[in-house]
Design a protein around this motif. Sequence first.
Motif, PDB file in Angstrom:
ATOM      1  N   ASP A   1       0.852  -1.184   0.000  1.00  0.00           N
ATOM      2  CA  ASP A   1       0.000   0.000   0.000  1.00  0.00           C
ATOM      3  C   ASP A   1       0.891   1.239   0.000  1.00  0.00           C
ATOM      4  O   ASP A   1       2.107   1.152   0.167  1.00  0.00           O
ATOM      5  CB  ASP A   1      -0.948   0.010   1.198  1.00  0.00           C
ATOM      6  N   VAL A   2       0.275   2.397  -0.185  1.00  0.00           N
ATOM      7  CA  VAL A   2       1.041   3.636  -0.330  1.00  0.00           C
ATOM      8  C   VAL A   2       1.919   3.899   0.892  1.00  0.00           C
ATOM      9  O   VAL A   2       3.011   4.452   0.773  1.00  0.00           O
ATOM     10  CB  VAL A   2       0.094   4.826  -0.585  1.00  0.00           C
ATOM     11  N   ASP A   3       1.466   3.470   2.063  1.00  0.00           N
ATOM     12  CA  ASP A   3       2.239   3.715   3.283  1.00  0.00           C
ATOM     13  C   ASP A   3       3.612   3.050   3.248  1.00  0.00           C
ATOM     14  O   ASP A   3       4.525   3.462   3.968  1.00  0.00           O
ATOM     15  CB  ASP A   3       1.470   3.211   4.507  1.00  0.00           C
ATOM     16  N   HIS A   4       3.776   2.014   2.431  1.00  0.00           N
ATOM     17  CA  HIS A   4       5.052   1.295   2.353  1.00  0.00           C
ATOM     18  C   HIS A   4       5.846   1.638   1.089  1.00  0.00           C
ATOM     19  O   HIS A   4       6.871   1.010   0.814  1.00  0.00           O
ATOM     20  CB  HIS A   4       4.815  -0.221   2.404  1.00  0.00           C
ATOM     21  N   PHE A   5       5.364   2.614   0.312  1.00  0.00           N
ATOM     22  CA  PHE A   5       6.068   2.987  -0.916  1.00  0.00           C
ATOM     23  C   PHE A   5       7.484   3.485  -0.630  1.00  0.00           C
ATOM     24  O   PHE A   5       8.374   3.354  -1.467  1.00  0.00           O
ATOM     25  CB  PHE A   5       5.296   4.079  -1.660  1.00  0.00           C
ATOM     26  N   GLY A   6       7.695   4.059   0.553  1.00  0.00           N
ATOM     27  CA  GLY A   6       8.989   4.649   0.864  1.00  0.00           C
ATOM     28  C   GLY A   6      10.134   3.652   0.879  1.00  0.00           C
ATOM     29  O   GLY A   6      11.303   4.044   0.756  1.00  0.00           O
ATOM     30  N   HIS A   7       9.837   2.366   1.035  1.00  0.00           N
ATOM     31  CA  HIS A   7      10.893   1.355   1.082  1.00  0.00           C
ATOM     32  C   HIS A   7      11.249   0.794  -0.299  1.00  0.00           C
ATOM     33  O   HIS A   7      12.251   0.090  -0.437  1.00  0.00           O
ATOM     34  CB  HIS A   7      10.469   0.181   1.969  1.00  0.00           C
ATOM     35  N   ILE A   8      10.416   1.083  -1.298  1.00  0.00           N
ATOM     36  CA  ILE A   8      10.540   0.357  -2.563  1.00  0.00           C
ATOM     37  C   ILE A   8      11.834   0.679  -3.295  1.00  0.00           C
ATOM     38  O   ILE A   8      12.539  -0.220  -3.776  1.00  0.00           O
ATOM     39  CB  ILE A   8       9.316   0.637  -3.457  1.00  0.00           C
ATOM     40  N   TYR A   9      12.202   1.969  -3.415  1.00  0.00           N
ATOM     41  CA  TYR A   9      13.383   2.319  -4.190  1.00  0.00           C
ATOM     42  C   TYR A   9      14.674   1.787  -3.557  1.00  0.00           C
ATOM     43  O   TYR A   9      15.513   1.206  -4.249  1.00  0.00           O
ATOM     44  CB  TYR A   9      13.483   3.835  -4.377  1.00  0.00           C
ATOM     45  N   THR A  10      14.831   1.998  -2.255  1.00  0.00           N
ATOM     46  CA  THR A  10      16.059   1.509  -1.615  1.00  0.00           C
ATOM     47  C   THR A  10      16.140  -0.007  -1.723  1.00  0.00           C
ATOM     48  O   THR A  10      17.216  -0.564  -1.936  1.00  0.00           O
ATOM     49  CB  THR A  10      16.099   1.929  -0.139  1.00  0.00           C
ATOM     50  N   THR A  11      14.997  -0.666  -1.590  1.00  0.00           N
ATOM     51  CA  THR A  11      14.979  -2.128  -1.708  1.00  0.00           C
ATOM     52  C   THR A  11      15.402  -2.564  -3.107  1.00  0.00           C
ATOM     53  O   THR A  11      16.197  -3.501  -3.265  1.00  0.00           O
ATOM     54  CB  THR A  11      13.572  -2.664  -1.394  1.00  0.00           C
ATOM     55  N   SER A  12      14.882  -1.891  -4.126  1.00  0.00           N
ATOM     56  CA  SER A  12      15.220  -2.283  -5.498  1.00  0.00           C
ATOM     57  C   SER A  12      16.707  -2.081  -5.784  1.00  0.00           C
ATOM     58  O   SER A  12      17.321  -2.860  -6.523  1.00  0.00           O
ATOM     59  CB  SER A  12      14.380  -1.490  -6.506  1.00  0.00           C
ATOM     60  N   LEU A  13      17.303  -1.036  -5.196  1.00  0.00           N
ATOM     61  CA  LEU A  13      18.737  -0.805  -5.404  1.00  0.00           C
ATOM     62  C   LEU A  13      19.572  -1.911  -4.751  1.00  0.00           C
ATOM     63  O   LEU A  13      20.572  -2.372  -5.316  1.00  0.00           O
ATOM     64  CB  LEU A  13      19.130   0.561  -4.848  1.00  0.00           C
ATOM     65  N   HIS A  14      19.173  -2.345  -3.549  1.00  0.00           N
ATOM     66  CA  HIS A  14      19.884  -3.453  -2.905  1.00  0.00           C
ATOM     67  C   HIS A  14      19.664  -4.756  -3.670  1.00  0.00           C
ATOM     68  O   HIS A  14      20.584  -5.582  -3.767  1.00  0.00           O
ATOM     69  CB  HIS A  14      19.431  -3.591  -1.453  1.00  0.00           C
ATOM     70  N   LEU A  15      18.470  -4.933  -4.214  1.00  0.00           N
ATOM     71  CA  LEU A  15      18.234  -6.113  -5.053  1.00  0.00           C
ATOM     72  C   LEU A  15      19.132  -6.060  -6.290  1.00  0.00           C
ATOM     73  O   LEU A  15      19.658  -7.097  -6.729  1.00  0.00           O
ATOM     74  CB  LEU A  15      16.764  -6.171  -5.472  1.00  0.00           C
ATOM     75  N   GLY A  16      19.314  -4.857  -6.836  1.00  0.00           N
ATOM     76  CA  GLY A  16      20.204  -4.717  -7.989  1.00  0.00           C
ATOM     77  C   GLY A  16      21.620  -5.125  -7.660  1.00  0.00           C
ATOM     78  O   GLY A  16      22.279  -5.837  -8.436  1.00  0.00           O
ATOM     79  N   ALA A  17      22.122  -4.686  -6.487  1.00  0.00           N
ATOM     80  CA  ALA A  17      23.476  -5.073  -6.067  1.00  0.00           C
ATOM     81  C   ALA A  17      23.575  -6.587  -5.888  1.00  0.00           C
ATOM     82  O   ALA A  17      24.581  -7.207  -6.266  1.00  0.00           O
ATOM     83  CB  ALA A  17      23.837  -4.356  -4.768  1.00  0.00           C
ATOM     84  N   SER A  18      22.520  -7.184  -5.339  1.00  0.00           N
ATOM     85  CA  SER A  18      22.525  -8.634  -5.122  1.00  0.00           C
ATOM     86  C   SER A  18      22.515  -9.392  -6.446  1.00  0.00           C
ATOM     87  O   SER A  18      23.268 -10.358  -6.633  1.00  0.00           O
ATOM     88  CB  SER A  18      21.312  -9.037  -4.278  1.00  0.00           C
ATOM     89  N   PHE A  19      21.662  -8.958  -7.366  1.00  0.00           N
ATOM     90  CA  PHE A  19      21.595  -9.631  -8.669  1.00  0.00           C
ATOM     91  C   PHE A  19      22.919  -9.464  -9.427  1.00  0.00           C
ATOM     92  O   PHE A  19      23.358 -10.368 -10.129  1.00  0.00           O
ATOM     93  CB  PHE A  19      20.432  -9.058  -9.487  1.00  0.00           C
TER      94      PHE A  19
END
Length: 766
Positions: free
Chosen positions: A554-572
């Motif tokens: 939900d919108v309340d958790h949108f704030g975590h999405i970008y940082t999470t995707s960047l860490h996923l990028g480093a992992s991949f």
Amino acid sequence: MTNNRLNIGLFICHLDNEYANEICKGAEYAAKELDVNLIVFPGMFLNASFNDPENEIYDYQYNSVFYYAKKENLDALIVSVGTIASFISQKSIEAFLDTFKDIPILTLESKVSGYPCLQTDSTAGLRDAIEHLIIHHNRKHICFVAGRKTNEDALERLNVYRTTMKAHNIPVTEDMIVYGDYSEYSREIVGKLLDDNPDADAIIFSNDQMAIGGYQELKSRNIRIGADISVIGFDNSPGSVTMVPPLTTVNANTPALGYRAVGKIIQDIKAGEFCSSVLDSHFVKRLSCGCSLHENTEHMPIDSFSTVSDILEYCDDSILGNIKNSFFGTIVLDQINSIWKDIIEIAILPKAKPYPKNLIVDKLMTLLSSPVTSFFSVTNIAFSFRCFSGVIIALINDPDKRSEYYRLNSHITSAIAQFLSTSLYQQEHDSKTGSWSSIYITRDTLTYGTDTAKTFSSMLAKLKDLGFAASYLYAYDEPVAIQPDGSWKTPDTLYLQAFYNPKHTAVLSGETRRIASTDIFDNEYTGFEDRFTAVIVPIFTNEQHHGLFVCNTDVDHFGHIYTTSLHLGASFKYLSLLKEQIQTKEQLVMSLSEIHEKNELLNHLSTSDELTGVNNRRGLMEKVEYLINKPANHGRKAMLLFADMDSLKIVNDKFGHNDGDFALKNIANILMTSFRASDIVGRIGGDEFVCFAFIDDLDFPKTVQARIQELSNELNETCGKPYYIEMSVGVSEFSCDPNIKIEDLLSQADSALYSNKRYKRMSVLK
């Protein structure tokens, strides 16, 4: 349609943008109300990397998610043109939208030819704000901080400023206007505005974000906002009421824009008719314009108040009038009025009586804890109670009754302060937890990297900790690079590496995890029976695109999405490097003598052309021969394109070799731009070039030739040279086979080239 519900897509700019977040809030509220799925595609500004190359060099990667919007997975699409397309021309916007024209589209903020639009009319609210400065505060030298000259909303607001000033016979000169980029980094332009207008008594900002920078610059010069100078913003962003002093602004109904958009597009689909609509804007009076906190009490018609309802109606109109007609207004009014009614009833009694403090504070805490604070924030509630306090004090003349109210008001103020303090602590705690959960994704990948199953299991655990209701990690066969504008042709399939949802959690392997790109929101693994809000973001590092992260949240958790995707990028990326390392180890089986021989050869060969930077003849031939003979490529369709520059000798003879070199460099650049990054371009001598590419699309050869012609035309229109820079091309298509001779392919392409030359212009001179 997913889980028997409509799928509504929303193109928006980055989720950290306050304005974009407000649109998402309204859209999600409507999606829940109408029981439809909302799928958010958060890109960045189209072509943003061309505006700030240093800081936004890889932002174009985010725009790749737009191209996963397909008619197979969306029933309708809402496009926030104002947030993603501020930096491109109207023609480019139309071309972008035409990519998705098989989906019903509704644009927001800006009209685009051929598409229905929902936008806010800036005129009424901004005109009222300007006239408030002129009439109420007697401001005469009112300056304006506009948005970009190419932005439709910015131009509309600037026009309202000019016409309103003209209507009041107040002259406007060009040095009274500066142009910003709608960001808070506006101190420099505000400083210039103040230097050019030392007697300015008011500044109007085209949005609230730029007013933040304006506040900083004014305070650095010890200019008192509201006293020495009036300041007005636009948007009524959540942070505007927290500014010191609270920002007088114009309510652009941003959440309502998202809310109405979802309802409208569904209604239009059902009716089969699509039309444009306009929302009204409203002036929001606070303190930065010069009004006092108790401005509403100065002309309060106390003598006309005969009942509690009269006073309550006055408070609603003067304090909450701005939200009365909003989609959340009724809920807010009902809860606040319940509290205010209790206070007013005792305030108008003949004698002092204690207020039911506990009851009032309990009602207040219920309001502060309710979901409606997403739209009418706690700070807005606090400001409303401050204004209400002025009304009550104006009603009470008896000192004892005032003392009773002051005691109650201290309880109310304390309760709000305590709630804000607790909320701030919780936000800080959640932020820390979210940051560490994201960081642990990278840490655990480094720890378990060689064990793929354990690595992905750990990723899923951390994603759950971040509060996402469901998460899906998709990967490409191999990392890919996309165009700098973010456009590309999405792959037909992706690998679903790992996922969890309320029903199941799994790390997948083998071909069963291959999912069609049109089914990433709805496949055998999604299994989401309830309605959902989903967000899709790319997983990338620098220019390498690894896959997709799709989460239901939900919108309340949108704030975590970008940082999470960047860490996923480093992992991949790390997993990709491990895979390459394993492949490298396998290749080391080659004999040392062969490796030594190859290294010696590489040390002595120069494989690039000094003038153009592309491969030289030897470099090209070696690479092409390797790819043609590679066993994995046997039978794979490929092409050689032979090109030579038309009339190089004439250019050299008539204009000199520097111009000849200029032409050759541009020929090379056109070829490199026309082909993909993975293709091979080389100069094999003089004015001759050869390009090699695999054909994954039967139309690719024609597409490349058309692109070459297009770029050549653009170059000749803009380079300012008195001669044409053109090339003749010939193409040879074939299937990779170790028995093929490159010389034969070049000969075939050369024959096609000379056939092409017969249709060239007679003279190279313009």
